[in-house]
Design a protein around this motif. Structure first.
Motif, PDB file in Angstrom:
ATOM      1  N   ASN A  86     -13.575 103.558 110.488  1.00  0.00           N
ATOM      2  CA  ASN A  86     -13.934 104.542 109.474  1.00  0.00           C
ATOM      3  C   ASN A  86     -12.671 105.226 108.958  1.00  0.00           C
ATOM      4  N   PRO A  87     -12.327 105.012 107.707  1.00  0.00           N
ATOM      5  CA  PRO A  87     -11.094 105.613 107.190  1.00  0.00           C
ATOM      6  C   PRO A  87     -11.206 107.125 106.961  1.00  0.00           C
ATOM      7  N   GLU A  88     -12.407 107.663 107.033  1.00  0.00           N
ATOM      8  CA  GLU A  88     -12.605 109.103 106.857  1.00  0.00           C
ATOM      9  C   GLU A  88     -12.231 109.817 108.149  1.00  0.00           C
ATOM     10  N   VAL A  89     -11.223 110.637 108.078  1.00  0.00           N
ATOM     11  CA  VAL A  89     -10.767 111.391 109.237  1.00  0.00           C
ATOM     12  C   VAL A  89     -11.297 112.814 109.114  1.00  0.00           C
ATOM     13  N   GLU A  90     -11.920 113.281 110.182  1.00  0.00           N
ATOM     14  CA  GLU A  90     -12.423 114.655 110.180  1.00  0.00           C
ATOM     15  C   GLU A  90     -11.531 115.500 111.079  1.00  0.00           C
ATOM     16  N   ILE A  91     -10.985 116.544 110.496  1.00  0.00           N
ATOM     17  CA  ILE A  91     -10.102 117.444 111.234  1.00  0.00           C
ATOM     18  C   ILE A  91     -10.807 118.777 111.399  1.00  0.00           C
ATOM     19  N   VAL A  92     -10.806 119.273 112.625  1.00  0.00           N
ATOM     20  CA  VAL A  92     -11.400 120.569 112.926  1.00  0.00           C
ATOM     21  C   VAL A  92     -10.330 121.466 113.545  1.00  0.00           C
ATOM     22  N   LEU A  93     -10.677 122.708 113.715  1.00  0.00           N
ATOM     23  CA  LEU A  93      -9.742 123.696 114.234  1.00  0.00           C
ATOM     24  C   LEU A  93      -9.918 123.854 115.740  1.00  0.00           C
ATOM     25  N   GLY A  94      -8.820 123.756 116.487  1.00  0.00           N
ATOM     26  CA  GLY A  94      -8.800 124.065 117.905  1.00  0.00           C
ATOM     27  C   GLY A  94      -8.167 125.430 118.109  1.00  0.00           C
ATOM     28  N   ASP A  95      -8.394 126.021 119.256  1.00  0.00           N
ATOM     29  CA  ASP A  95      -7.885 127.366 119.535  1.00  0.00           C
ATOM     30  C   ASP A  95      -7.363 127.400 120.970  1.00  0.00           C
ATOM     31  N   ALA A  96      -6.057 127.543 121.120  1.00  0.00           N
ATOM     32  CA  ALA A  96      -5.442 127.530 122.452  1.00  0.00           C
ATOM     33  C   ALA A  96      -5.944 128.676 123.326  1.00  0.00           C
ATOM     34  N   ILE A  97      -6.185 129.833 122.743  1.00  0.00           N
ATOM     35  CA  ILE A  97      -6.696 130.976 123.515  1.00  0.00           C
ATOM     36  C   ILE A  97      -8.101 130.685 124.008  1.00  0.00           C
ATOM     37  N   ASP A  98      -8.933 130.139 123.139  1.00  0.00           N
ATOM     38  CA  ASP A  98     -10.294 129.783 123.541  1.00  0.00           C
ATOM     39  C   ASP A  98     -10.284 128.679 124.595  1.00  0.00           C
ATOM     40  N   ASP A  99      -9.399 127.693 124.435  1.00  0.00           N
ATOM     41  CA  ASP A  99      -9.288 126.625 125.432  1.00  0.00           C
ATOM     42  C   ASP A  99      -8.996 127.204 126.807  1.00  0.00           C
ATOM     43  N   LEU A 100      -7.958 128.020 126.891  1.00  0.00           N
ATOM     44  CA  LEU A 100      -7.579 128.576 128.191  1.00  0.00           C
ATOM     45  C   LEU A 100      -8.661 129.502 128.731  1.00  0.00           C
ATOM     46  N   SER A 101      -9.300 130.246 127.874  1.00  0.00           N
ATOM     47  CA  SER A 101     -10.391 131.128 128.296  1.00  0.00           C
ATOM     48  C   SER A 101     -11.534 130.322 128.916  1.00  0.00           C
ATOM     49  N   ASP A 102     -11.939 129.248 128.264  1.00  0.00           N
ATOM     50  CA  ASP A 102     -13.016 128.406 128.801  1.00  0.00           C
ATOM     51  C   ASP A 102     -12.606 127.750 130.114  1.00  0.00           C
ATOM     52  N   ILE A 103     -11.370 127.282 130.188  1.00  0.00           N
ATOM     53  CA  ILE A 103     -10.871 126.680 131.437  1.00  0.00           C
ATOM     54  C   ILE A 103     -10.939 127.698 132.565  1.00  0.00           C
ATOM     55  N   ILE A 104     -10.485 128.910 132.301  1.00  0.00           N
ATOM     56  CA  ILE A 104     -10.459 129.953 133.324  1.00  0.00           C
ATOM     57  C   ILE A 104     -11.867 130.302 133.781  1.00  0.00           C
ATOM     58  N   ILE A 105     -12.786 130.484 132.857  1.00  0.00           N
ATOM     59  CA  ILE A 105     -14.165 130.822 133.237  1.00  0.00           C
ATOM     60  C   ILE A 105     -14.788 129.705 134.064  1.00  0.00           C
ATOM     61  N   ASP A 106     -14.572 128.456 133.664  1.00  0.00           N
ATOM     62  CA  ASP A 106     -15.090 127.321 134.449  1.00  0.00           C
ATOM     63  C   ASP A 106     -14.516 127.340 135.861  1.00  0.00           C
ATOM     64  N   LEU A 107     -13.210 127.552 135.969  1.00  0.00           N
ATOM     65  CA  LEU A 107     -12.563 127.526 137.289  1.00  0.00           C
ATOM     66  C   LEU A 107     -12.942 128.724 138.147  1.00  0.00           C
ATOM     67  N   LEU A 108     -13.186 129.865 137.521  1.00  0.00           N
ATOM     68  CA  LEU A 108     -13.654 131.021 138.292  1.00  0.00           C
ATOM     69  C   LEU A 108     -15.017 130.735 138.919  1.00  0.00           C
ATOM     70  N   GLU A 109     -15.855 130.011 138.194  1.00  0.00           N
ATOM     71  CA  GLU A 109     -17.158 129.659 138.778  1.00  0.00           C
ATOM     72  C   GLU A 109     -16.995 128.630 139.893  1.00  0.00           C
ATOM     73  N   VAL A 110     -16.105 127.673 139.725  1.00  0.00           N
ATOM     74  CA  VAL A 110     -15.836 126.708 140.796  1.00  0.00           C
ATOM     75  C   VAL A 110     -15.400 127.464 142.048  1.00  0.00           C
ATOM     76  N   LYS A 111     -14.449 128.361 141.881  1.00  0.00           N
ATOM     77  CA  LYS A 111     -13.940 129.138 143.014  1.00  0.00           C
ATOM     78  C   LYS A 111     -15.063 129.959 143.658  1.00  0.00           C
ATOM     79  N   TRP A 112     -15.862 130.616 142.851  1.00  0.00           N
ATOM     80  CA  TRP A 112     -16.947 131.441 143.354  1.00  0.00           C
ATOM     81  C   TRP A 112     -17.939 130.592 144.163  1.00  0.00           C
TER      82      TRP A 112
END
Length: 151
Positions: A86-112
């Protein structure tokens, strides 16, 4: 398990504390370590009923991340990069702060879960959440760090 908890603590500190000095290289190293940990742990399914993780105590995660990484921001993400037909490329916005926030929340639950429920419940959740959520945020953030540092 102690090694896994240590890696989790080394990542989650960036959302639990502000103005940390040792940052980007340490974060990148520990993101790779947690990624690698996914392949190192096994569990036996634990069908016990446990209390649920309460993440309402972690309201300042994004503010702490912004304090620790004021240069973090948005980045481009190509959706379905392996679809070369498919030659149509779809580009979306990523957010480094949101990425790290989600990683941290996931890992806090793993730890808990590891500390309050059981080893098997904690590792099961780690494997589940990593595969279905955390992994994509880690890959996005690692790519962001790589590209940002190559500018």
């Amino acid at each position: 398990m102690e090694k896994l908890l240590n890696i989790i603590n080394n990542i989650t500190k960036y959302g639990l504390e502000s103005n940390i000095v040792k940052k980007e290289n340490d974060l990148e190293h520990n993101l790779i370590q947690i990624y690698n940990s996914y392949f190192q742990y096994n569990y036996n399914f634990d069908d016990s009923e446990y209390s649920k993780f309460d993440n309402s105590n972690y309201q300042n995660i994004q503010e702490n991340i912004k304090s620790n990484f004021p240069e973090f921001g948005f980045y481009n993400v190509v959706l379905n990069p392996s679809n070369i037909v498919n030659p149509e490329v779809e580009i979306v916005l990523g957010d480094a702060i949101d990425d790290l926030s989600d990683i941290i929340i996931d890992l806090l639950e793993v730890k808990w879960r590891l500390e309050n429920n059981s080893y098997n419940d904690g590792i099961w959740f780690f494997k589940f959440i990593f595969k279905n959520h955390t992994k994509s945020h880690i890959l996005g953030l690692l790519n962001y760090l790589n590209e940002k540092n190559n500018l």
